[in-house]
Design a protein around this motif. Structure first.
Motif, PDB file in Angstrom:
ATOM      1  N   PHE A 301      47.913  37.686 -23.811  1.00  0.00           N
ATOM      2  CA  PHE A 301      48.813  38.221 -24.842  1.00  0.00           C
ATOM      3  C   PHE A 301      48.144  39.336 -25.651  1.00  0.00           C
ATOM      4  O   PHE A 301      48.780  40.318 -26.013  1.00  0.00           O
ATOM      5  CB  PHE A 301      49.252  37.109 -25.803  1.00  0.00           C
ATOM      6  N   LEU A 302      46.845  39.186 -25.920  1.00  0.00           N
ATOM      7  CA  LEU A 302      46.133  40.173 -26.729  1.00  0.00           C
ATOM      8  C   LEU A 302      45.768  41.422 -25.927  1.00  0.00           C
ATOM      9  O   LEU A 302      45.833  42.547 -26.428  1.00  0.00           O
ATOM     10  CB  LEU A 302      44.857  39.559 -27.309  1.00  0.00           C
ATOM     11  N   GLY A 303      45.364  41.227 -24.676  1.00  0.00           N
ATOM     12  CA  GLY A 303      44.887  42.351 -23.884  1.00  0.00           C
ATOM     13  C   GLY A 303      45.980  43.268 -23.370  1.00  0.00           C
ATOM     14  O   GLY A 303      45.751  44.475 -23.202  1.00  0.00           O
ATOM     15  N   LEU A 304      47.168  42.731 -23.139  1.00  0.00           N
ATOM     16  CA  LEU A 304      48.245  43.520 -22.550  1.00  0.00           C
ATOM     17  C   LEU A 304      48.652  44.721 -23.414  1.00  0.00           C
ATOM     18  O   LEU A 304      48.689  45.856 -22.920  1.00  0.00           O
ATOM     19  CB  LEU A 304      49.445  42.607 -22.268  1.00  0.00           C
ATOM     20  N   ILE A 340      41.157  47.033 -19.830  1.00  0.00           N
ATOM     21  CA  ILE A 340      41.131  46.129 -20.991  1.00  0.00           C
ATOM     22  C   ILE A 340      41.690  44.758 -20.624  1.00  0.00           C
ATOM     23  O   ILE A 340      41.097  43.718 -20.927  1.00  0.00           O
ATOM     24  CB  ILE A 340      41.910  46.740 -22.173  1.00  0.00           C
ATOM     25  N   LEU A 341      42.850  44.730 -19.963  1.00  0.00           N
ATOM     26  CA  LEU A 341      43.471  43.447 -19.626  1.00  0.00           C
ATOM     27  C   LEU A 341      42.583  42.593 -18.721  1.00  0.00           C
ATOM     28  O   LEU A 341      42.334  41.417 -19.041  1.00  0.00           O
ATOM     29  CB  LEU A 341      44.843  43.673 -18.993  1.00  0.00           C
ATOM     30  N   PRO A 342      42.083  43.117 -17.600  1.00  0.00           N
ATOM     31  CA  PRO A 342      41.203  42.267 -16.785  1.00  0.00           C
ATOM     32  C   PRO A 342      39.924  41.861 -17.512  1.00  0.00           C
ATOM     33  O   PRO A 342      39.410  40.759 -17.298  1.00  0.00           O
ATOM     34  CB  PRO A 342      40.895  43.137 -15.558  1.00  0.00           C
ATOM     35  N   PHE A 343      39.419  42.740 -18.393  1.00  0.00           N
ATOM     36  CA  PHE A 343      38.225  42.369 -19.145  1.00  0.00           C
ATOM     37  C   PHE A 343      38.510  41.180 -20.063  1.00  0.00           C
ATOM     38  O   PHE A 343      37.693  40.260 -20.180  1.00  0.00           O
ATOM     39  CB  PHE A 343      37.722  43.551 -19.978  1.00  0.00           C
ATOM     40  N   PHE A 344      39.657  41.199 -20.733  1.00  0.00           N
ATOM     41  CA  PHE A 344      40.030  40.073 -21.588  1.00  0.00           C
ATOM     42  C   PHE A 344      40.090  38.781 -20.785  1.00  0.00           C
ATOM     43  O   PHE A 344      39.531  37.751 -21.181  1.00  0.00           O
ATOM     44  CB  PHE A 344      41.395  40.344 -22.239  1.00  0.00           C
ATOM     45  N   ALA A 391      35.788  53.639 -11.086  1.00  0.00           N
ATOM     46  CA  ALA A 391      34.937  52.617 -10.467  1.00  0.00           C
ATOM     47  C   ALA A 391      34.955  51.334 -11.290  1.00  0.00           C
ATOM     48  O   ALA A 391      35.032  50.228 -10.746  1.00  0.00           O
ATOM     49  CB  ALA A 391      33.509  53.147 -10.327  1.00  0.00           C
ATOM     50  N   THR A 392      34.908  51.482 -12.612  1.00  0.00           N
ATOM     51  CA  THR A 392      34.953  50.317 -13.501  1.00  0.00           C
ATOM     52  C   THR A 392      36.285  49.586 -13.398  1.00  0.00           C
ATOM     53  O   THR A 392      36.330  48.354 -13.294  1.00  0.00           O
ATOM     54  CB  THR A 392      34.720  50.760 -14.956  1.00  0.00           C
ATOM     55  N   VAL A 393      37.384  50.330 -13.411  1.00  0.00           N
ATOM     56  CA  VAL A 393      38.713  49.712 -13.376  1.00  0.00           C
ATOM     57  C   VAL A 393      38.936  48.940 -12.082  1.00  0.00           C
ATOM     58  O   VAL A 393      39.370  47.777 -12.097  1.00  0.00           O
ATOM     59  CB  VAL A 393      39.805  50.786 -13.555  1.00  0.00           C
ATOM     60  N   ILE A 394      38.632  49.561 -10.960  1.00  0.00           N
ATOM     61  CA  ILE A 394      38.833  48.893  -9.670  1.00  0.00           C
ATOM     62  C   ILE A 394      37.971  47.638  -9.577  1.00  0.00           C
ATOM     63  O   ILE A 394      38.427  46.578  -9.124  1.00  0.00           O
ATOM     64  CB  ILE A 394      38.518  49.868  -8.517  1.00  0.00           C
ATOM     65  N   SER A 395      36.736  47.738 -10.026  1.00  0.00           N
ATOM     66  CA  SER A 395      35.836  46.573  -9.982  1.00  0.00           C
ATOM     67  C   SER A 395      36.343  45.447 -10.877  1.00  0.00           C
ATOM     68  O   SER A 395      36.267  44.263 -10.506  1.00  0.00           O
ATOM     69  CB  SER A 395      34.431  46.994 -10.407  1.00  0.00           C
ATOM     70  N   ASP A 396      36.856  45.784 -12.055  1.00  0.00           N
ATOM     71  CA  ASP A 396      37.332  44.757 -12.982  1.00  0.00           C
ATOM     72  C   ASP A 396      38.522  43.990 -12.418  1.00  0.00           C
ATOM     73  O   ASP A 396      38.605  42.756 -12.544  1.00  0.00           O
ATOM     74  CB  ASP A 396      37.714  45.391 -14.322  1.00  0.00           C
ATOM     75  N   TYR A 397      39.461  44.683 -11.806  1.00  0.00           N
ATOM     76  CA  TYR A 397      40.618  43.988 -11.228  1.00  0.00           C
ATOM     77  C   TYR A 397      40.212  43.138 -10.033  1.00  0.00           C
ATOM     78  O   TYR A 397      40.732  42.027  -9.848  1.00  0.00           O
ATOM     79  CB  TYR A 397      41.710  44.990 -10.850  1.00  0.00           C
TER      80      TYR A 397
END
Length: 480
Positions: A301-304, A340-344, A391-397
Motif C-alpha cells: 500500500f505504501l510503495g505503490l 520503489i514498489l519491489p524494494f518495499f 539494471a537496478t529495476v530489472i534486478s529488483d523485480y
C-alpha cells in the motif's frame, strides 16, 4: 489486548520513532545535496559519492552479520545483552582496522585520483567509530527501544548537515566534508554508549573469552555474507559507473539515488521495526506467516503510490532539490522510481529468510548481485547512468519473484487471507492519482497525491476490519 494488537502497536510505535528520526535525517540529506548540488561541480560531487559508497560497502561488510544475529538472539533472550555487546565490540573494532586498510588499498589499485584516495582514507575512519557504536545500536533494536536510537540519528544528521555546509563554505571542499562524517560518527558512538550504560548494558571485558568470540563469529558468518552481498548489490552500479563513465556520470546517478533513498527509507524503517517481532515468533509458524502477510500488505500500500508519483515527478523533483545542473538526473530517477514498489516488498522476504534460513538469503543475493553486475556492464556502455538505473529495476523485480519462492516454505501456514480485493482496490486508487499526475505533473502532487490515494483506498474499501483494528492499535484505541 490481543497479541496481534500488541505487536501492531509496538511495530508502529517503533516505526514512528525511526520514521521521525529518518524524516529529519532525510530532510537533512535533501538540504545537504541541495547545497552541494549548487556549491560543487558535478564531477566533484561524483568523487564525493564514490567515497561515500565505498565506505558504505565496507561499513556493512564490517557488521559481519552481528547485527542480525544479536537482534535475533537478544530479542529471544534478553539476558544475553552483555554477552553480545562484549563480543560485538571486540570483533567489529578488530575488523574495522583491516577494512580501513583495504579501503585505501582498493582506491590505489583502481588508480583513483590522489584527492579521492585521501578523501576515502579520511572518511574511512568512520568504520572504526561505527563499529563500536554498532554494539549498542543492536541492543536498542533487540529490546525494541527505537526512541533513543532515533534521537541520536537526528543529532548526527544535524552535525553532518551544519558541519559540511560550514567547512565547504570555508573552502575545505572534499576533505573537509569527509572529516565531518567522522566527527558525526564519533558523537554518535559516545551518545549511544552513554545511553546504553544507563540501561545497564556494559560489556564486562573481564569475562571476555576469545573462544566465545570465535563461536559468535561462526554463527554470524552466514548473515555476514548476506549483508555484504546485499550492500554490493545496491552499491556496485556506482563502482562500475565510475570505471566506465567517470565522475560526472556518478554525480548524476548518485544524486538521483540519494533522493530516492528518502522514499525507500520508509520501508527500511518498517523492516527494522518488524524484524525483532519476526525473531520472537520464529517458533510459532502460523503467527509468523500471518505477520509476514499483514506487513507485506502494508508495504505494498505504501510503495505503490510512491512508485507512480516518483515516475511522473522525477524531473521537477531533481531540479527542485539539486538545482538546474542536475536536470539530466531526472531521467535516471524516473526509471529508479519503478523499483520503489519491489524494494518495499522485498523487505518481507529478507526478514523472513534472515530469521529462518540465512543460506537461502545468501543464495538470493548472490543471484541478484551477479544479475545486476551483468546488466550494468551491458547497459552502462549504451545508456550510461540511465542504463545503471534500468539494471537496478530489472534486478529488483526479478528479486521479488525469486525471494518469495525461497521464502515460501516458511509462509505456508497463514490460513485463509484476503488479498485479491485489497490489491484491486489499491490499483484503482493509484490509477486515480496517476491520472492527475499524467495531466498535471507538478510538485503540488507531493501533498495532493497522498490525499487522493488515501481517499481512493477508503472509497474502494481496500482496508478490512482487521486493518482498521491495527490502525486503532497505533493510537492505543480499542473498538467500543
Amino acid at each position: 489486548m490481543t497479541r496481534t494488537e500488541s505487536s501492531a502497536r509496538l511495530i508502529t510505535r517503533n516505526t514512528l520513532f525511526l520514521g521521525l528520526s529518518e524524516l529529519a535525517a532525510r530532510f537533512s540529506t535533501w538540504g545537504l545535496i541541495a547545497f552541494l548540488g549548487r556549491a560543487w561541480a558535478v564531477s566533484l560531487y561524483g568523487q564525493y559519492a564514490v567515497a561515500i559508497n565505498w565506505v558504505a560497502i565496507f561499513a556493512v561488510a564490517g557488521e559481519l552479520g552481528l547485527n542480525a544475529l544479536t537482534v535475533r538472539e537478544v530479542a529471544h533472550k534478553k539476558n544475553k545483552s552483555s554477552f553480545f555487546l562484549r563480543h560485538v565490540l571486540v570483533i567489529r573494532s578488530s575488523f574495522s582496522f583491516l577494512f580501513w586498510g583495504l579501503l585505501i588499498g582498493i582506491s590505489l589499485a583502481l588508480h583513483y585520483e590522489p584527492l579521492l584516495i585521501l578523501a576515502m582514507g579520511v572518511m574511512g575512519l568512520r568504520l572504526i567509530l561505527d563499529s563500536m557504536e554498532g554494539g549498542y545500536i543492536y541492543l536498542f533494536q533487540a529490546h525494541q527501544e527505537m526512541g533513543p536510537y532515533a534521537l541520536v540519528n537526528i543529532l548526527c544528521a544535524g552535525i553532518r548537515l551544519i558541519g559540511i555546509i560550514l567547512v565547504v563554505s570555508a573552502g575545505a571542499q572534499l576533505i573537509g566534508a569527509s572529516s565531518i562524517w567522522v566527527v558525526a560518527s564519533a558523537v554518535g558512538f559516545m551518545a549511544m554508549m552513554i545511553l546504553g550504560q544507563k540501561r545497564g548494558w556494559r560489556p564486562g571485558f573481564s569475562d571476555y573469552r576469545a573462544g566465545d568470540s570465535w563461536k559468535v563469529l561462526k554463527l554470524a558468518f552466514p548473515l555476514a555474507t548476506f549483508g555484504a552481498l546485499q550492500t554490493l548489490y545496491y552499491r556496485v552500479d556506482l563502482v562500475i559507473l565510475k570505471s566506465l563513465s567517470g565522475n560526472e556520470a556518478v554525480g548524476f546517478y548518485d544524486m538521483a539515488t540519494r533522493i530516492l533513498l528518502v522514499a525507500i527509507s520508509v520501508s527500511q524503517l518498517y523492516s527494522q521495526a518488524i524484524y525483532p517481532v519476526f525473531a520472537s515468533l520464529q517458533n510459532q509458524p502460523r503467527e509468523f506467516g500471518q505477520l509476514a502477510f499483514k506487513c507485506g500488505k502494508v508495504l505494498f500500500f505504501l510503495g505503490l503510490p510512491m512508485t507512480v508519483g516518483g515516475y511522473f515527478l522525477a524531473g521537477p523533483l531533481l531540479v527542485l532539490v539539486a538545482g538546474p545542473q542536475y536536470a539530466p538526473s531526472g531521467s535516471a530517477f524516473a526509471v529508479l522510481a519503478l523499483s520503489i514498489l519491489p524494494f518495499f516488498i522485498h523487505n518481507i522476504y529478507v526478514d523472513v529468510l534472515a530469521v529462518k534460513s540465512a543460506s537461502r538469503l545468501n543464495l538470493q543475493f548472490v543471484f541478484l548481485l551477479l544479475l545486476n553486475v551483468v546488466l550494468n556492464f551491458i547497459f552502462i556502455p549504451r545508456w550510461q547512468f540511465v542504463g545503471a538505473a534500468w539494471a537496478t529495476v530489472i534486478s529488483d523485480y526479478a528479486g521479488v519473484f525469486t525471494g518469495f519462492v525461497l521464502a515460501a516454505p516458511y509462509l505456508g501456514k497463514i490460513g485463509k487471507v484476503s488479498w485479491v480485493w485489497p490489491l484491486i482496490a489499491s490499483l484503482l486508487a493509484v490509477f486515480l492519482m496517476g491520472l492527475g499526475l499524467h495531466y498535471s505533473p507538478h510538485l503540488y502532487w507531493l501533498v495532493l497525491g497522498p490525499l487522493v490515494y488515501g481517499l481512493g483506498l477508503y472509497l474502494f474499501k481496500a482496508l478490512n476490519e482487521e486493518d482498521w483494528a491495527g490502525l486503532r492499535g497505533i493510537g492505543g484505541m480499542k473498538k467500543v
